[in-house]
Every structure is written in C-alpha cells, then in structure tokens.
Scaffold this motif. Structure first.
Motif, short mmCIF file in Angstrom:
data_model
loop_
_atom_site.label_atom_id
_atom_site.label_comp_id
_atom_site.label_asym_id
_atom_site.label_seq_id
_atom_site.Cartn_x
_atom_site.Cartn_y
_atom_site.Cartn_z
N MET A 1 11.65 1.63 81.94
CA MET A 1 12.19 2.95 82.18
C MET A 1 11.81 3.86 81.01
N ALA A 2 11.92 5.18 81.26
CA ALA A 2 11.45 6.16 80.28
C ALA A 2 12.58 7.12 79.91
N ASN A 3 12.33 7.90 78.87
CA ASN A 3 13.26 8.98 78.56
C ASN A 3 12.84 10.22 79.36
N PHE A 4 13.66 11.26 79.32
CA PHE A 4 13.37 12.42 80.16
C PHE A 4 12.09 13.13 79.74
N ASP A 5 11.83 13.23 78.44
CA ASP A 5 10.59 13.90 77.99
C ASP A 5 9.36 13.24 78.61
N THR A 6 9.34 11.93 78.62
CA THR A 6 8.21 11.20 79.20
C THR A 6 8.14 11.44 80.70
N PHE A 7 9.28 11.34 81.38
CA PHE A 7 9.31 11.58 82.83
C PHE A 7 8.86 13.00 83.16
N TYR A 8 9.35 13.97 82.41
CA TYR A 8 8.97 15.36 82.65
C TYR A 8 7.46 15.53 82.45
N ASN A 9 6.95 15.05 81.33
CA ASN A 9 5.52 15.24 81.02
C ASN A 9 4.61 14.49 81.98
N ASN A 10 5.01 13.31 82.41
CA ASN A 10 4.14 12.50 83.28
C ASN A 10 4.30 12.79 84.77
N VAL A 11 5.48 13.25 85.16
CA VAL A 11 5.74 13.41 86.59
C VAL A 11 6.04 14.86 86.96
N LEU A 12 7.14 15.39 86.45
CA LEU A 12 7.61 16.70 86.92
C LEU A 12 6.64 17.84 86.59
N SER A 13 6.02 17.80 85.43
CA SER A 13 5.11 18.91 85.08
C SER A 13 3.73 18.76 85.69
N LYS A 14 3.37 17.55 86.15
CA LYS A 14 2.02 17.32 86.67
C LYS A 14 1.96 17.07 88.17
N GLU A 15 2.93 16.33 88.69
CA GLU A 15 2.83 15.86 90.07
C GLU A 15 3.76 16.57 91.04
N ASP A 16 4.34 17.68 90.63
CA ASP A 16 5.30 18.36 91.52
C ASP A 16 5.06 19.88 91.48
N PRO A 17 3.89 20.32 91.93
CA PRO A 17 3.55 21.74 91.79
C PRO A 17 4.46 22.69 92.56
N ASP A 18 5.00 22.27 93.69
CA ASP A 18 5.86 23.17 94.47
C ASP A 18 7.35 22.93 94.25
N GLY A 19 7.70 21.94 93.42
CA GLY A 19 9.10 21.69 93.10
C GLY A 19 9.88 20.93 94.16
N LYS A 20 9.22 20.53 95.24
CA LYS A 20 9.94 19.85 96.33
C LYS A 20 10.44 18.47 95.92
N TYR A 21 9.66 17.72 95.15
CA TYR A 21 10.11 16.41 94.68
C TYR A 21 11.34 16.57 93.79
N PHE A 22 11.30 17.55 92.91
CA PHE A 22 12.44 17.81 92.01
C PHE A 22 13.69 18.10 92.83
N GLU A 23 13.55 18.97 93.80
CA GLU A 23 14.68 19.43 94.62
C GLU A 23 15.19 18.37 95.59
N ARG A 24 14.30 17.66 96.24
CA ARG A 24 14.70 16.77 97.33
C ARG A 24 14.93 15.31 96.89
N VAL A 25 14.30 14.90 95.79
CA VAL A 25 14.41 13.51 95.36
C VAL A 25 15.07 13.40 93.99
N PHE A 26 14.50 14.09 93.00
CA PHE A 26 14.99 13.91 91.64
C PHE A 26 16.42 14.41 91.42
N VAL A 27 16.72 15.64 91.82
CA VAL A 27 18.06 16.19 91.56
C VAL A 27 19.16 15.36 92.24
#
Length: 182
Positions: A1-27
């Motif tokens: 498992m990772a800390n949030f900085d790693t998760f943000y840098n590797n996933v949220l900032s790169k693999e979620d351009p429209d924010g749908k993963y953040f909104e529908r899965v992550f939150v």
C-alpha cells in the motif's frame, strides 16, 4: 500500500483526466475507509442512484452534486468531488458556486466539498463561514487525505470493484402495466 502523495502522483494526477474515477470510485472508498467519515456515514449513493431525487426536486443535470450520503443522525449530505491540480486554489468559479446552488435544497442538511486542491480562496472561506448555521459546508482538501490514516492503493485497479446498482422496484401503479407488457 502507498501514502496519498504516491497515490496522487501515480494515479489521480495521471490516470484520471476527467475526474470520474475520483468521483465514482475513490471518494466513496475514502469515505468508507477514513476513520472519521466511516463512523459518521451510513449510506453513500452516486447522485444518479440517489432514491429520493424526485421527492427532493433535485435537478437531473450535473449541476454540482456528485454523491449523496446519509449520516448516522439521518442527515442528508450533498457531496461535490473535484480532482484538480493540487497546487491550485478552490475558487468560486471552480465548481464551488454551482454546487452551492445545486445543494440549496430542502432535503440537504450538510454539504461536503472534497478536492485534491491544497488551498481555498479567501472568498470561499467567507462563504463557508456565512453558511455555517444554515447548511454547513465541510471541506476535505489534499492535506486531509495526507493526514488520514488510510493505506492508499498503489494502482488504480486496486480500488475498482464492480458497482452494482440496486434493482429498481416498480411503483404500485406500474406493476399492472408491467404485467401487461411482459
């Protein structure tokens, strides 16, 4: 498992351009796993699945509310999710104002604006203070994710689970019509 900085840098900032993963899965995952939120929240719905939209006369369009949740006191929360550049500020123009209008609803008791941004503008701080006795606004910012005691996943697929919608139950007046059609 990772800390949030790693998760943000590797996933949220790169693999979620429209924010749908953040909104529908992550939150929803975050709210179910953070030590504070999981004790408070009893039910979470994606906006389109919220069963009381009609009763609450909520807009059908995406005017800001992404998630609706209910807490252990029976209060309904409207939630806005924004996966935006962490180095920008939350501003009135950045989705906040439309969310405030959309959640100005007799069914909403509390509001949550959850974002990957680190700062809020002074105007937002004033607005939140004005609303504290009416329909309070709670913020979750980047640093709240960092300070949470959650172990974050290392990759996007670690959180993805099939989302199962609850079957729709026909209203009493619809049942005879459905029998005729089937």
């Amino acid at each position: 498992m990772a800390n949030f900085d790693t998760f943000y840098n590797n996933v949220l900032s790169k693999e979620d351009p429209d924010g749908k993963y953040f909104e529908r899965v992550f939150v929803p995952w975050y709210l179910e796993n953070d030590s504070v939120w999981k004790e408070l929240i009893t039910q979470i719905w994606l906006f389109e699945d919220y069963p009381h939209k009609q009763k609450c006369r909520w807009q059908r369009d995406d005017d800001g509310t992404d998630i609706v949740m209910e807490d252990k006191y029976g209060r309904t929360w409207a939630v806005q999710c924004k996966n935006w550049n962490s180095n920008t500020k939350v501003t009135l123009e950045g989705g906040y104002s439309s969310f405030m209008r959309d959640s100005e609803n007799e069914c909403v008791h509390r509001r949550l604006f959850i974002t990957t941004q680190k700062l809020i503008s002074p105007k937002i701080a004033v607005d939140i203070d004005k609303k504290k006795n009416i329909r309070p606004v709670q913020l979750v910012l980047y640093n709240d994710f960092v300070e949470s005691r959650i172990s974050y996943p290392e990759k996007k697929s670690d959180l993805i689970k099939p989302y199962k919608r609850k079957p729709i139950t026909p209203l009493p007046y619809q049942k005879p019509l459905l029998k005729e059609v089937s």
